[in-house]
Motif scaffolding. Structure first.
Motif, PDB file in Angstrom:
ATOM      1  N   ASN A 143      55.737  34.017  49.514  1.00 41.01           N
ATOM      2  CA  ASN A 143      55.533  35.451  48.969  1.00 41.01           C
ATOM      3  C   ASN A 143      54.395  35.532  48.073  1.00 41.01           C
ATOM      4  O   ASN A 143      54.456  36.697  47.355  1.00 41.01           O
ATOM      5  N   TRP A 144      53.474  34.581  48.216  1.00 44.26           N
ATOM      6  CA  TRP A 144      52.127  34.638  47.194  1.00 44.26           C
ATOM      7  C   TRP A 144      51.106  35.179  47.914  1.00 44.26           C
ATOM      8  O   TRP A 144      49.907  35.491  47.381  1.00 44.26           O
ATOM      9  N   LYS A 145      51.172  35.127  49.399  1.00 44.37           N
ATOM     10  CA  LYS A 145      49.779  35.526  50.007  1.00 44.37           C
ATOM     11  C   LYS A 145      49.989  36.615  50.855  1.00 44.37           C
ATOM     12  O   LYS A 145      50.963  37.462  50.858  1.00 44.37           O
ATOM     13  N   VAL A 146      48.773  37.070  51.105  1.00 50.38           N
ATOM     14  CA  VAL A 146      48.731  38.359  52.098  1.00 50.38           C
ATOM     15  C   VAL A 146      49.222  38.074  53.467  1.00 50.38           C
ATOM     16  O   VAL A 146      48.891  36.915  53.827  1.00 50.38           O
ATOM     17  N   LYS A 147      49.681  38.903  54.150  1.00 51.01           N
ATOM     18  CA  LYS A 147      50.376  38.780  55.376  1.00 51.01           C
ATOM     19  C   LYS A 147      49.201  38.394  56.462  1.00 51.01           C
ATOM     20  O   LYS A 147      47.807  39.032  56.240  1.00 51.01           O
ATOM     21  N   ASN A 148      49.503  37.565  57.137  1.00 49.91           N
ATOM     22  CA  ASN A 148      48.519  36.914  58.186  1.00 49.91           C
ATOM     23  C   ASN A 148      47.262  36.175  57.748  1.00 49.91           C
ATOM     24  O   ASN A 148      46.501  35.809  58.435  1.00 49.91           O
ATOM     25  N   ASN A 149      47.236  35.829  56.518  1.00 52.28           N
ATOM     26  CA  ASN A 149      46.111  34.720  56.049  1.00 52.28           C
ATOM     27  C   ASN A 149      46.958  34.177  54.691  1.00 52.28           C
ATOM     28  O   ASN A 149      47.849  34.482  54.423  1.00 52.28           O
ATOM     29  N   ASN A 150      46.323  33.171  54.282  1.00 56.96           N
ATOM     30  CA  ASN A 150      46.512  32.476  53.054  1.00 56.96           C
ATOM     31  C   ASN A 150      45.847  32.613  51.827  1.00 56.96           C
ATOM     32  O   ASN A 150      45.879  31.649  51.085  1.00 56.96           O
ATOM     33  N   GLU A 151      45.486  34.013  51.686  1.00 52.17           N
ATOM     34  CA  GLU A 151      44.727  34.222  50.323  1.00 52.17           C
ATOM     35  C   GLU A 151      45.571  34.855  49.388  1.00 52.17           C
ATOM     36  O   GLU A 151      46.928  35.352  49.831  1.00 52.17           O
ATOM     37  N   LEU A 152      45.726  34.764  48.050  1.00 51.28           N
ATOM     38  CA  LEU A 152      46.439  35.210  46.941  1.00 51.28           C
ATOM     39  C   LEU A 152      46.555  36.719  47.331  1.00 51.28           C
ATOM     40  O   LEU A 152      45.367  37.437  47.511  1.00 51.28           O
ATOM     41  N   ILE A 153      47.673  37.201  46.947  1.00 55.70           N
ATOM     42  CA  ILE A 153      47.923  38.624  46.915  1.00 55.70           C
ATOM     43  C   ILE A 153      47.174  39.311  45.731  1.00 55.70           C
ATOM     44  O   ILE A 153      46.953  38.405  44.717  1.00 55.70           O
ATOM     45  N   PRO A 154      46.451  40.432  45.939  1.00 59.93           N
ATOM     46  CA  PRO A 154      45.944  40.890  44.889  1.00 59.93           C
ATOM     47  C   PRO A 154      46.481  40.987  43.469  1.00 59.93           C
ATOM     48  O   PRO A 154      45.563  40.972  42.402  1.00 59.93           O
ATOM     49  N   ASP A 155      47.818  41.193  43.270  1.00 56.93           N
ATOM     50  CA  ASP A 155      48.576  41.097  41.976  1.00 56.93           C
ATOM     51  C   ASP A 155      48.004  39.894  41.157  1.00 56.93           C
ATOM     52  O   ASP A 155      47.954  40.026  39.771  1.00 56.93           O
ATOM     53  N   PHE A 156      47.669  38.790  41.741  1.00 52.21           N
ATOM     54  CA  PHE A 156      46.759  37.736  40.904  1.00 52.21           C
ATOM     55  C   PHE A 156      45.808  38.086  40.348  1.00 52.21           C
ATOM     56  O   PHE A 156      45.393  37.206  39.253  1.00 52.21           O
ATOM     57  N   ASP A 157      45.178  38.972  40.574  1.00 50.98           N
ATOM     58  CA  ASP A 157      44.049  39.511  39.793  1.00 50.98           C
ATOM     59  C   ASP A 157      44.337  39.777  38.616  1.00 50.98           C
ATOM     60  O   ASP A 157      43.253  39.925  37.576  1.00 50.98           O
ATOM     61  N   LEU A 158      45.485  40.247  38.097  1.00 50.70           N
ATOM     62  CA  LEU A 158      45.905  40.789  36.948  1.00 50.70           C
ATOM     63  C   LEU A 158      45.787  39.602  35.827  1.00 50.70           C
ATOM     64  O   LEU A 158      45.818  39.664  34.744  1.00 50.70           O
ATOM     65  N   ILE A 159      45.869  38.372  36.523  1.00 49.60           N
ATOM     66  CA  ILE A 159      46.071  37.165  35.749  1.00 49.60           C
ATOM     67  C   ILE A 159      44.599  36.392  35.419  1.00 49.60           C
ATOM     68  O   ILE A 159      43.965  36.056  36.428  1.00 49.60           O
ATOM     69  N   VAL A 160      44.401  36.227  34.200  1.00 49.55           N
ATOM     70  CA  VAL A 160      43.225  35.120  33.838  1.00 49.55           C
ATOM     71  C   VAL A 160      43.773  33.587  34.194  1.00 49.55           C
ATOM     72  O   VAL A 160      44.561  33.070  33.564  1.00 49.55           O
ATOM     73  N   LEU A 161      42.940  33.190  35.408  1.00 48.24           N
ATOM     74  CA  LEU A 161      43.520  31.726  35.778  1.00 48.24           C
ATOM     75  C   LEU A 161      42.349  30.709  35.519  1.00 48.24           C
ATOM     76  O   LEU A 161      42.918  29.571  35.356  1.00 48.24           O
ATOM     77  N   GLU A 162      41.274  31.119  35.248  1.00 50.26           N
ATOM     78  CA  GLU A 162      40.301  30.021  35.038  1.00 50.26           C
ATOM     79  C   GLU A 162      40.676  29.323  33.532  1.00 50.26           C
ATOM     80  O   GLU A 162      40.904  29.808  32.535  1.00 50.26           O
ATOM     81  N   GLY A 163      40.884  27.893  33.620  1.00 45.45           N
ATOM     82  CA  GLY A 163      41.297  27.192  32.648  1.00 45.45           C
ATOM     83  C   GLY A 163      43.057  27.183  32.221  1.00 45.45           C
ATOM     84  O   GLY A 163      43.170  26.618  31.203  1.00 45.45           O
ATOM     85  N   ARG A 164      43.610  28.040  33.005  1.00 42.06           N
ATOM     86  CA  ARG A 164      45.172  28.303  32.388  1.00 42.06           C
ATOM     87  C   ARG A 164      46.072  27.117  33.160  1.00 42.06           C
ATOM     88  O   ARG A 164      45.855  26.773  34.183  1.00 42.06           O
ATOM     89  N   THR A 165      46.941  26.763  32.257  1.00 41.83           N
ATOM     90  CA  THR A 165      47.837  25.828  32.903  1.00 41.83           C
ATOM     91  C   THR A 165      48.923  26.655  33.285  1.00 41.83           C
ATOM     92  O   THR A 165      49.813  27.562  32.772  1.00 41.83           O
ATOM     93  N   ILE A 166      49.459  26.173  34.638  1.00 41.43           N
ATOM     94  CA  ILE A 166      50.326  26.846  35.510  1.00 41.43           C
ATOM     95  C   ILE A 166      51.293  25.741  36.023  1.00 41.43           C
ATOM     96  O   ILE A 166      50.918  24.871  36.569  1.00 41.43           O
ATOM     97  N   TYR A 167      52.729  26.206  35.997  1.00 42.05           N
ATOM     98  CA  TYR A 167      53.794  25.384  36.327  1.00 42.05           C
ATOM     99  C   TYR A 167      54.340  26.364  37.596  1.00 42.05           C
ATOM    100  O   TYR A 167      54.868  27.413  37.394  1.00 42.05           O
TER     101      TYR A 167
END
Length: 214
Positions: A143-167
């Motif tokens: 449920n992290w992806k856009v329907k019919n493709n493997n791109e991240l859903i737009p909600d991830f744009d709310l998060i600064v991902l560059e350099g971040r540790t994610i578990y």
């Protein structure tokens, strides 16, 4: 505290409140998250469809997602015993995928120095956040992806991902066979999510939880 307990008990079907408390959520957390029992007369309207074997639901609203919610479903025990298909969670048809971000976690999304946990399931993320672990949830491992493709859903744009540790924290059964003994593709789901986050500059690991009851 007594007034809060009385108020929350009036707001919930007893089975719903017991389910939430069993997940380790405090009454304060439950109340602040806006979770509530949906009156039986409103169930079909809120879902947008009718499930005759459904006996009750409670709503888990997604903060900042323009009215999107998921609903924990409770069924007549006779229908469960008959082996009818009874999904644990429901959402309106074609409402898409969203990230569940507890209100107490919103303030850390832009601070990439703070590690972030992506947990499978809203209640688990809410419990983790309650205990001080900055956590968000996906409703299921795909449920992290856009329907019919493997791109991240737009909600991830709310998060600064560059350099971040994610578990990434899947349920503890994600590597087990399905109910018919076949192989599930959930390891692939976790791997692909990790790769998408790495492409955005995140440092990603996943956490395998010990076996036992969810």
């Amino acid at each position: 505290m007594a007034e809060l307990n009385k108020g929350i008990e009036e707001r919930f079907h007893p089975d719903h409140l017991a389910d939430l408390r069993k997940s380790g959520l405090s009454d304060e957390t439950i109340f602040a998250a806006g979770i509530k029992t949906i009156p039986p007369r409103d169930i079909a309207k809120r879902l947008g469809f009718d499930i005759p074997v459904l006996s009750s639901i409670y709503e888990i609203p997604y903060p900042g997602c323009d009215g999107y919610s998921r609903f924990k479903a409770f069924y007549d025990k006779n229908n469960l015993a008959a082996g009818n298909q009874c999904p644990k969670y429901l959402a309106r048809k074609d409402s898409g995928n969203h990230l569940y971000v507890p209100a107490m976690v919103v303030s850390v999304l832009k601070d990439s120095t703070i590690p972030l946990y992506i947990i499978e399931g809203e209640k688990k993320a809410l419990k983790a956040a309650q205990e001080g672990l900055p956590s968000i949830a996906i409703a299921g491992l795909w449920n992290w992806k856009v329907k019919n493709n493997n791109e991240l859903i737009p909600d991830f744009d709310l998060i600064v991902l560059e350099g971040r540790t994610i578990y990434i924290v899947p349920d503890n059964d994600f590597l087990l066979p399905d109910r018919k003994g076949g192989r599930k593709n959930l390891k692939q789901a976790v791997s692909e999510l990790a790769y998408r986050l790495i492409d955005k500059g995140a440092k990603v690991s996943w956490v395998e939880l010990p076996g036992g009851e969810q």
